[in-house]
Design an enzyme around this catalytic site. Sequence first.
Site, PDB file in Angstrom:
ATOM      1  N   LYS A 182       0.806  -1.221   0.000  1.00  0.00           N
ATOM      2  CA  LYS A 182       0.000   0.000   0.000  1.00  0.00           C
ATOM      3  C   LYS A 182       0.839   1.270   0.000  1.00  0.00           C
ATOM      4  O   LYS A 182       0.472   2.250  -0.634  1.00  0.00           O
ATOM      5  CB  LYS A 182      -0.942  -0.014   1.206  1.00  0.00           C
ATOM      6  CG  LYS A 182      -1.981  -1.141   1.080  1.00  0.00           C
ATOM      7  CD  LYS A 182      -3.245  -0.849   1.830  1.00  0.00           C
ATOM      8  CE  LYS A 182      -3.046  -1.094   3.305  1.00  0.00           C
ATOM      9  NZ  LYS A 182      -4.335  -1.036   4.032  1.00  0.00           N
ATOM     10  N   GLU A 216      -1.679  -1.042   9.699  1.00  0.00           N
ATOM     11  CA  GLU A 216      -1.159  -0.145   8.655  1.00  0.00           C
ATOM     12  C   GLU A 216      -2.047   1.085   8.531  1.00  0.00           C
ATOM     13  O   GLU A 216      -1.563   2.189   8.318  1.00  0.00           O
ATOM     14  CB  GLU A 216      -1.083  -0.871   7.297  1.00  0.00           C
ATOM     15  CG  GLU A 216       0.062  -1.862   7.222  1.00  0.00           C
ATOM     16  CD  GLU A 216       0.707  -1.929   5.829  1.00  0.00           C
ATOM     17  OE1 GLU A 216       0.904  -3.043   5.367  1.00  0.00           O
ATOM     18  OE2 GLU A 216       1.017  -0.875   5.241  1.00  0.00           O
ATOM     19  N   HIS A 249      -1.320   5.455   9.434  1.00  0.00           N
ATOM     20  CA  HIS A 249      -1.571   6.621   8.580  1.00  0.00           C
ATOM     21  C   HIS A 249      -2.197   7.785   9.349  1.00  0.00           C
ATOM     22  O   HIS A 249      -2.253   8.902   8.838  1.00  0.00           O
ATOM     23  CB  HIS A 249      -2.544   6.253   7.444  1.00  0.00           C
ATOM     24  CG  HIS A 249      -1.926   5.460   6.344  1.00  0.00           C
ATOM     25  ND1 HIS A 249      -1.059   6.009   5.440  1.00  0.00           N
ATOM     26  CD2 HIS A 249      -2.054   4.163   5.985  1.00  0.00           C
ATOM     27  CE1 HIS A 249      -0.680   5.077   4.568  1.00  0.00           C
ATOM     28  NE2 HIS A 249      -1.273   3.947   4.885  1.00  0.00           N
TER      29      HIS A 249
END
Lengths: 328, 328
Positions: free
Chosen positions: A121, A191, A195
Amino acid sequence: MGEVKRIAVLGAGGLGRNMAKLLDKKTEMRLVAICDKGGYAFDPNGIPSAKIDALSAEESVATISGIGVRCGDAIGELLKRRDQIDGVFLALPNLPNEFLPSVVERMAKEGFRGVMVDALKRTRAVELMVKLNDLLAANKITYITGAGATPGLLTAAAALAAQSFVEIESVEIWFGVGIANWDAYKATIREDIAHLEGFSVEKVAAMSDEEIENELEKRNGILELVNMEHADDVILELAGVVSRDKVKVGGVVDTRSPKKPVSTTMKLTGITFEGKRSTHVFTLGDETSMAANVNGPALGYMKAGFWYHSKGLHGVFTSATVMPLWPH
Amino acid sequence: MGEVKRIAVLGAGGLGRNMAKLLDKKTEMRLVAICDKGGYAFDPNGIPSAKIDALSAEESVATISGIGVRCGDAIGELLKRRDQIDGVFLALPNLPNEFLPSVVERMAKEGFRGVMVDALKRTRAVELMVKLNDLLAANKITYITGAGATPGLLTAAAALAAQSFVEIESVEIWFGVGIANWDAYKATIREDIAHLEGFSVEKVAAMSDEEIENELEKRNGILELVNMEHADDVILELAGVVSRDKVKVGGVVDTRSPKKPVSTTMKLTGITFEGKRSTHVFTLGDETSMAANVNGPALGYMKAGFWYHSKGLHGVFTSATVMPLWPH
């Protein structure tokens, strides 16, 4: 496509386990190996997903009766069986960014010569992967990076939508993800949290599951993510479609409901050769899960990778320059 | 991509003339030749679209001062200059279905060795083109068929959308086209009318422009087309995505207004590996013209074709298996 392709899945979290289920439905490809921290399972005749499904989220595939093997270096063990593996899907959590590129580098150096696909990603991780192009080309590996949903399916949709325009002004990807319980997608949720403002990959890696749960609790299970570092940007830039600063990725993840909180869309705005500004939109059906939208395209890119490989096309490709094919 | 690619456009109707305008905006490709029934124009330094624009719809490109040549066999004349042409876009009207395949066969047999792209619409015409695979492969031609809007951009969107599903139930393409005056798109409108009940390719070919205008008058300039014979079906079938009977193409053409009467959409419905039915939708911006949505993708497939050609990949490919690249 000829013979049934033998697939190894590196990683047995939510992503890897769902890939096993998807492979159950395919006749052109067969799951022959899967691994995790605890070891691996290998069966050249195929591993039905039910054997993996029977495990709890904590249990290693190494515990699967008859085909599971406990060991500290599952990738090393699978490399010994590299001649029985045609394609590898990387479903390992990628914390830190350097981890997956290091696995790929090792596989190339230790003699794997097939097709590899990731669903990475982060921009930085894809950049590191792209740098392996010469090494992988020299070692006859066909590698497709960013080949999940976003980047992946939606990046390809942007590359396609761009064709109507002579100048691309913006690409906006806004996703909705609903997950019934976050336990099955620990790596993905981590993950996502990395962010958020105030978090980083390193900080999240150091958090316990309980701390993650507390963080989710504070937000009622909803993560709203804006201006994410998502590799759609570098992939579209490398494809020559648009500079990375014009690509925005964000979305809403509901970690407590399988229903998507918003529809997932890719909107590309550009100017036609006649000087008209317009926007093409690609909208994913709300009933399609993240698992369907990541694993399906990944297998489609895998099939395209096998074709490239058969034609002697090696090195690193991206989801914006290869058309995924549809495996039966 | 290295050197500027030299493009020949066969056909100087609405499609071909707009391709010239689009090529004006590109630096990687240059229009060097264009032809029509009256002859051809050739200039290795490039033909600016303004020179073609200055002509009325009836005037041949053969009348362009300095570079135009009147002749009865423009394709034969261009074939003599085949070493100065890298790519060919077929923008000739295709009535009957056998016409374009016969042109391509001739070009292969008479020594053209580059990339060719068509924007054919009919299933039968694409089927005939696909049959040329062995001939074109043997003659080192890379050919991409069905590479306009539909088939083309929307077919590719369907092939991409299919990736989320393990079974495809239907593909529905519904287009809106607005044309300010039909004069500029005579061949296209004739093909559309041939799809209407009570008409056929042969019948329309025998009609005068006045008869076509009377037909449009009866319908207030609106053509509603359902269950069209459109090659999206065979292209998706050949790509292994879905059987042709599950692909439906139709739409509304307004021949008296540039505004689209309906938005153009591609809807693909399928079943995910988890057993969920859902629909992905690709919607084209209303401000994008047919010219932008046909010629843009055609050039994108042309660029992909140049890459395939450079890798020794020859023969016939379709818009559902090649990812168009974006030419600067």
